[in-house]
Design a protein around this motif. Sequence first.
Motif, PDB file in Angstrom:
ATOM      1  N   ARG A 276       0.792  -1.226   0.000  1.00  0.00           N
ATOM      2  CA  ARG A 276       0.000   0.000   0.000  1.00  0.00           C
ATOM      3  C   ARG A 276       0.830   1.285   0.000  1.00  0.00           C
ATOM      4  O   ARG A 276       0.629   2.177   0.826  1.00  0.00           O
ATOM      5  CB  ARG A 276      -0.954  -0.026   1.202  1.00  0.00           C
ATOM      6  CG  ARG A 276      -1.908  -1.207   1.095  1.00  0.00           C
ATOM      7  CD  ARG A 276      -2.938  -1.224   2.200  1.00  0.00           C
ATOM      8  NE  ARG A 276      -2.417  -1.713   3.438  1.00  0.00           N
ATOM      9  CZ  ARG A 276      -2.521  -1.088   4.601  1.00  0.00           C
ATOM     10  NH1 ARG A 276      -3.146   0.079   4.660  1.00  0.00           N
ATOM     11  NH2 ARG A 276      -2.030  -1.600   5.687  1.00  0.00           N
ATOM     12  N   CYS A 277       1.735   1.366  -0.972  1.00  0.00           N
ATOM     13  CA  CYS A 277       2.543   2.575  -1.131  1.00  0.00           C
ATOM     14  C   CYS A 277       2.197   3.226  -2.466  1.00  0.00           C
ATOM     15  O   CYS A 277       2.621   2.745  -3.525  1.00  0.00           O
ATOM     16  CB  CYS A 277       4.028   2.216  -1.079  1.00  0.00           C
ATOM     17  SG  CYS A 277       5.092   3.627  -1.466  1.00  0.00           S
ATOM     18  N   ASP A 278       1.424   4.316  -2.429  1.00  0.00           N
ATOM     19  CA  ASP A 278       0.980   4.984  -3.660  1.00  0.00           C
ATOM     20  C   ASP A 278       2.135   5.425  -4.555  1.00  0.00           C
ATOM     21  O   ASP A 278       2.078   5.265  -5.776  1.00  0.00           O
ATOM     22  CB  ASP A 278       0.121   6.214  -3.322  1.00  0.00           C
ATOM     23  CG  ASP A 278      -1.267   5.830  -2.849  1.00  0.00           C
ATOM     24  OD1 ASP A 278      -1.686   4.664  -3.069  1.00  0.00           O
ATOM     25  OD2 ASP A 278      -1.943   6.677  -2.251  1.00  0.00           O
ATOM     26  N   ASP A 279       3.165   5.995  -3.961  1.00  0.00           N
ATOM     27  CA  ASP A 279       4.284   6.480  -4.771  1.00  0.00           C
ATOM     28  C   ASP A 279       4.994   5.331  -5.486  1.00  0.00           C
ATOM     29  O   ASP A 279       5.394   5.466  -6.651  1.00  0.00           O
ATOM     30  CB  ASP A 279       5.301   7.228  -3.892  1.00  0.00           C
ATOM     31  CG  ASP A 279       4.872   8.662  -3.640  1.00  0.00           C
ATOM     32  OD1 ASP A 279       3.755   9.035  -4.032  1.00  0.00           O
ATOM     33  OD2 ASP A 279       5.660   9.418  -3.038  1.00  0.00           O
ATOM     34  N   CYS A 280       5.151   4.214  -4.775  1.00  0.00           N
ATOM     35  CA  CYS A 280       5.805   3.046  -5.388  1.00  0.00           C
ATOM     36  C   CYS A 280       4.920   2.489  -6.500  1.00  0.00           C
ATOM     37  O   CYS A 280       5.423   2.092  -7.557  1.00  0.00           O
ATOM     38  CB  CYS A 280       6.052   1.971  -4.333  1.00  0.00           C
ATOM     39  SG  CYS A 280       6.919   2.599  -2.868  1.00  0.00           S
TER      40      CYS A 280
END
Lengths: 124, 124, 124, 124, 124, 124
Positions: free
Chosen positions: C69-73
Amino acid sequence: MAILSHDHDTPDSLEEFRKYRERMNSEILGENNLVINRFFALDTRTYEAGALDVKTKELLGLVASLVLRCDDCVTYHLVRCAEEGVSRSEIFESLSVGLVVGGSIVIPHLRRAVDRWTELEKKK
Amino acid sequence: MAILSHDHDTPDSLEEFRKYRERMNSEILGENNLVINRFFALDTRTYEAGALDVKTKELLGLVASLVLRCDDCVTYHLVRCAEEGVSRSEIFESLSVGLVVGGSIVIPHLRRAVDRWTELEKKK
Amino acid sequence: MAILSHDHDTPDSLEEFRKYRERMNSEILGENNLVINRFFALDTRTYEAGALDVKTKELLGLVASLVLRCDDCVTYHLVRCAEEGVSRSEIFESLSVGLVVGGSIVIPHLRRAVDRWTELEKKK
Amino acid sequence: MAILSHDHDTPDSLEEFRKYRERMNSEILGENNLVINRFFALDTRTYEAGALDVKTKELLGLVASLVLRCDDCVTYHLVRCAEEGVSRSEIFESLSVGLVVGGSIVIPHLRRAVDRWTELEKKK
Amino acid sequence: MAILSHDHDTPDSLEEFRKYRERMNSEILGENNLVINRFFALDTRTYEAGALDVKTKELLGLVASLVLRCDDCVTYHLVRCAEEGVSRSEIFESLSVGLVVGGSIVIPHLRRAVDRWTELEKKK
Amino acid sequence: MAILSHDHDTPDSLEEFRKYRERMNSEILGENNLVINRFFALDTRTYEAGALDVKTKELLGLVASLVLRCDDCVTYHLVRCAEEGVSRSEIFESLSVGLVVGGSIVIPHLRRAVDRWTELEKKK
């Protein structure tokens, strides 16, 4: 393949779980670390009746433990739920919420949770 | 330096949150990916009344969302809790369970959850 | 409700994301911390072709980022997937794996991922 | 130190893993909880061929399981990868993506994954 | 693409962060939920000098916050580290431990942490 | 029912832990996967003295491992802390930070960590 191993003949019974938990809690609290001891006291307070009854709070603890995938925490709350008279259907519905929120990664913990619950029902 | 604010993946208003949610759900479901569409349908079923009532299930969803630290999920369940008539004390007790289970890392999400709840109360 | 707020008129465009990423990577690498700099170099190597092709590796990175759950990744790997010619159906199937493994807590990130992908398609 | 113990002479073999998995799945599905049963069915659908082939989807499941650090899920996908003819190099490259994305905290699970894979290769 | 947006012209400054934090802490504590209030008090006690000095404890809090990927918690501990006279090299080495333990998924938080630290240095 | 003990992925003795770790590290590194081998080398570099001394870095690794709830990683850093002459009080204070940051979900790992530390003290 040692480290992958778990003893299938000497089960980690609920009784062993309780004993280990008590022995280590005693060793931890005996250290008199103020922060840790207060945390343990607070943890107990958390599930006392208030605006919500004990049963609901234990179900909250159960589902939180399931989505965070901690078998020991799940076991602890299942024991408490059994003591509070939660029904098998209520357990399964609570676990279903945890499964959908947490995804298939939760399934191995779901299996062990159901196994534990059946064990608890047999004890009654 | 607003890239620093990424921690808060909650939109300004509840109304904007609802609109974005609806628009994107519509785009996602319109793709007709079988697995995703069934998951969305299942997600809705999860919170329907059964052995547990809707209110209890929404509280379970709320606490699961809090310990997994998802602001949008917390907001969604707070909205549903408001619709189900959950009281402020019940919300705080549920959040307290999530705080103790999940630890201080939960606090920023607790702040935003309380902020949202107060916003929801004002809408009544 | 400042901290909850995000500007909905000045979107965090892919261009802004790229600029911030480049500026901060430059500042971080300029510090010459050996461990951090080697990690960044290793991160780049991870997705180079080997027994698996680049496209498959980017999909692995995408799904790993989604379940964590990492948007940037997720955004980063979507950009790379677009460069590698991944199709919309392949993206949706990859996201569906992440959704089922990671559960409904992944949904807000799924929405933003689909939003980003549509944005990337429009750029072509 | 009972709870820390695992039997190193009676390994949790793949066969035991399969049996326990089957027995508990059977008990869980037999409860006829609609949400849980549909989730299990959906989980199976997730890895069927579509825009992506089965092998790629299993690798996605493997890496997602590794970064979420679930040994049982990793084992399950390794078994499926072996059935799909994935090579040792492909497994290692997939695991390397999981290691870099998930960090050193993944290493104990990487050790057990490699141990399992070698066990699977010997079975061929 | 609203929800993906963050305001780049009205930065979430440290000052705004402090104000929001204070306002919400005040609202939360004012509710007089015993468990929550005790948790907040305990959280403060955790970082007081004991066998370890305050600086070391703040670094522990910083790295724990980084691997759990909470930007607000990272910001809080960076502010405290600045107050305790931690050097830029010490911050980078601490962040490097968090990066290696937590993996590349930590990188976006590392970028924001370094951005915050540079902002804090400019304030001196 | 030992499948229920999966939560404890720590082997019986420290000696068995060391042997398994060495055997599997040897098998993993022998595969000559460039990314994995560089990661392992980097992991070792991470804890070398620099702006921070080795002891502080090991405590950072310990607390990061505790909040991420990896027993094997906790064991590894406890062994290193013992070698670096960390005192029991320093260990307990470090663990207290991890407990408050990570919440009650950390408690089962705290129990096993204290158990391990006592075992390490007896070896001296």
